[in-house]
Write a protein that holds these residues in place. Structure first.
Motif, short mmCIF file in Angstrom:
data_model
loop_
_atom_site.label_atom_id
_atom_site.label_comp_id
_atom_site.label_asym_id
_atom_site.label_seq_id
_atom_site.Cartn_x
_atom_site.Cartn_y
_atom_site.Cartn_z
N GLU A 1 0.72 -1.32 0.11
CA GLU A 1 -0.10 -0.05 -0.18
C GLU A 1 0.64 1.25 -0.06
OE1 GLU A 1 -3.30 -2.24 2.40
OE2 GLU A 1 -2.33 -0.77 3.31
N ARG A 2 1.97 1.28 0.34
CA ARG A 2 3.13 2.26 0.32
C ARG A 2 3.91 2.42 -0.59
NH1 ARG A 2 3.15 7.50 1.16
NH2 ARG A 2 5.26 8.11 1.74
N GLN B 1 -3.23 -2.60 -5.85
CA GLN B 1 -3.03 -1.28 -5.39
C GLN B 1 -2.22 -0.24 -6.29
OE1 GLN B 1 -4.83 -0.48 -3.15
NE2 GLN B 1 -5.10 -2.01 -1.45
N ASN C 1 -4.80 1.33 -8.24
CA ASN C 1 -5.36 2.27 -7.55
C ASN C 1 -4.71 3.43 -7.43
OD1 ASN C 1 -7.75 0.35 -7.55
ND2 ASN C 1 -6.65 -0.48 -5.52
N VAL C 2 -3.60 3.58 -7.07
CA VAL C 2 -2.86 4.62 -6.74
C VAL C 2 -2.46 5.59 -8.04
CG1 VAL C 2 -0.58 5.52 -6.18
CG2 VAL C 2 -1.61 3.77 -4.68
N ILE D 1 -6.04 3.79 -2.03
CA ILE D 1 -5.79 2.57 -1.66
C ILE D 1 -7.15 1.91 -1.21
CG2 ILE D 1 -4.69 1.30 0.17
CD1 ILE D 1 -2.80 2.24 -1.88
N THR E 1 -9.76 -0.27 0.53
CA THR E 1 -9.85 -0.73 1.58
C THR E 1 -11.28 -1.78 1.84
OG1 THR E 1 -10.96 1.15 2.40
CG2 THR E 1 -8.69 1.30 2.76
N HIS F 1 -7.08 -5.51 3.36
CA HIS F 1 -5.86 -5.36 3.99
C HIS F 1 -5.86 -6.85 5.03
CE1 HIS F 1 -2.63 -3.08 5.93
NE2 HIS F 1 -2.89 -3.84 7.08
#
Length: 386
Positions: free
Chosen positions: A277-278, A315, A318-319, A325, A327, A351
């Protein structure tokens, strides 16, 4: 800041298949696409079909005799001893029918992504079929026949004359891409990976810095086995930010292997979905800071194709597409399609629950080792390359 994004995909990507039980399985690309379609994040107008790479494009990195060997292998015309000289017919990289065509399409997908961004059609592009970073000039290695990332970067240099920052977050060292640009000051490579003390290919130490004019433009950050999210994210973000500030790229190309997750059967890291996610958030942020948003993302490793890879790779899109992100719950229709085919229960949420992960007794010691390697790397971003 959102921008236009392109998703490169073909069902023909699934033809890149060594055998039914081989760990490298491109079904994960299809699963990711369908997951995104189930959330309505991926529309038909976002999808572009890949083209085949030409032999001339393959020769931007690969040797002519190697390409011919791959062609012959895929037609059953390469003897065993000659194949082994080229890394073909090994346990990692078995020969399969029409392997040249299958591998050329993956390369062509990455070139399609490059052109979409650099011709101004899109700000970002994603080719999950690519990211085969272990291929060498004259040899297949580690499930990789043609090195699409190296070819794509050579293609950028030849056709667009831009400085490229290559960032590789696969758990395995990006050895083939590093080798392609080890003497090139216009391409900076950064690989964060599990230390080679435990994991193939055994390379990627912090002192691998490049040669000749390229000395100072190769960065490696080996991290210890059982590294968890907090340490991974801390050293990744610090290194990536400092390297980008040091190199000031014109375009960023990322390889997004999803095998640093603790469920992965081939590695020893203990990441969760938190790192996935990061990773794309920072890539997009730095592309916007230094490259007017020009970001090309590829796939890579990832061998828990059921529980991990589709969520991790989705993800990225999505970004790219919406600066968000995902969820909450995974789409019911996607779970209903893929759960009957999965040998393990699929997660029902984007997640993970932290309860699924083991307690690591050496956590502080591992973080200390990772930070030591980070500090070693950062020394080289504070001075001009020589």
């Amino acid at each position: 800041m959102t921008g236009k994004a392109t998703f490169v995909f073909s069902k023909e990507y699934l033809q890149y298949q060594f055998s039914q039980d081989h760990p490298f399985n491109q079904q994960r690309v299809l699963m990711t696409k369908e997951l995104l379609e189930s959330t309505a994040m991926l529309k038909d107008q976002d999808i572009v079909s890949p083209r085949f790479a030409t032999d001339e494009e393959l020769r931007l990195f690969h040797n002519h005799s190697y390409i011919e060997a791959v062609k012959n292998a895929g037609k059953g015309k390469l003897n065993k001893d000659e194949g082994l000289l080229y890394g073909l017919g090994t346990e990692d990289t078995p020969i399969f029918q029409n392997m040249h065509e299958a591998a050329s399409l993956l390369v062509g997908g990455s070139l399609t992504a490059v052109d979409a961004v650099l011709n101004g059609e899109s700000d970002h592009a994603l080719n999950l079929g690519g990211g085969l970073h272990h291929g060498f000039k004259r040899k297949a290695s580690g499930f990789c026949i043609y090195n699409d990332a190296a070819i794509a970067i050579k293609y950028i240099r030849e056709n667009y004359q831009l400085k490229v920052l290559y960032v590789d977050t696969d758990a395995h060292h990006g050895d083939g891409v590093q080798s392609a640009f080890y003497d090139d000051p216009d391409v900076c490579t950064f690989s964060i990976h599990e230390t080679g003390r435990y994991l193939f290919p055994g390379t990627g130490e912090v002192n691998e810095r490049g040669i000749k004019e390229g000395h100072g433009y190769s960065f490696n950050l080996p991290i210890d086995a059982f590294t968890q999210d907090d340490s991974f994210i801390e050293v990744y973000e610090s290194a990536f930010k400092n390297i980008a500030a040091f190199f000031k790229p014109d375009v960023i190309l990322t390889q997004n292997g999803a095998d640093a997750h603790c469920y992965d059967p081939l590695t020893h890291l203990c990441g969760t979905m938190e790192i996935y996610e990061r990773i794309p958030v920072l890539a997009k942020e730095l592309a916007q800071t230094y490259c007017d948003g020009k970001w090309i993302a590829l796939g890579g490793g990832g061998y828990d194709i059921w529980r991990v890879v589709p969520r991790a790779w989705a993800q990225i899109w999505n970004v790219m597409k919406a600066d968000q992100i995902a969820t909450g719950d995974l789409p019911k229709e996607w779970l209903e399609k893929w759960q009957p085919k999965s040998p393990l229960p699929l997660p029902t949420h984007w997640h993970d629950s932290s309860e699924a992960y083991p307690v690591i007794p050496r956590k502080e010691e591992i973080k200390e080792k990772n930070n030591k390697n980070l500090q070693h790397l950062l020394k080289y971003t504070n001075t001009s390359a020589s």
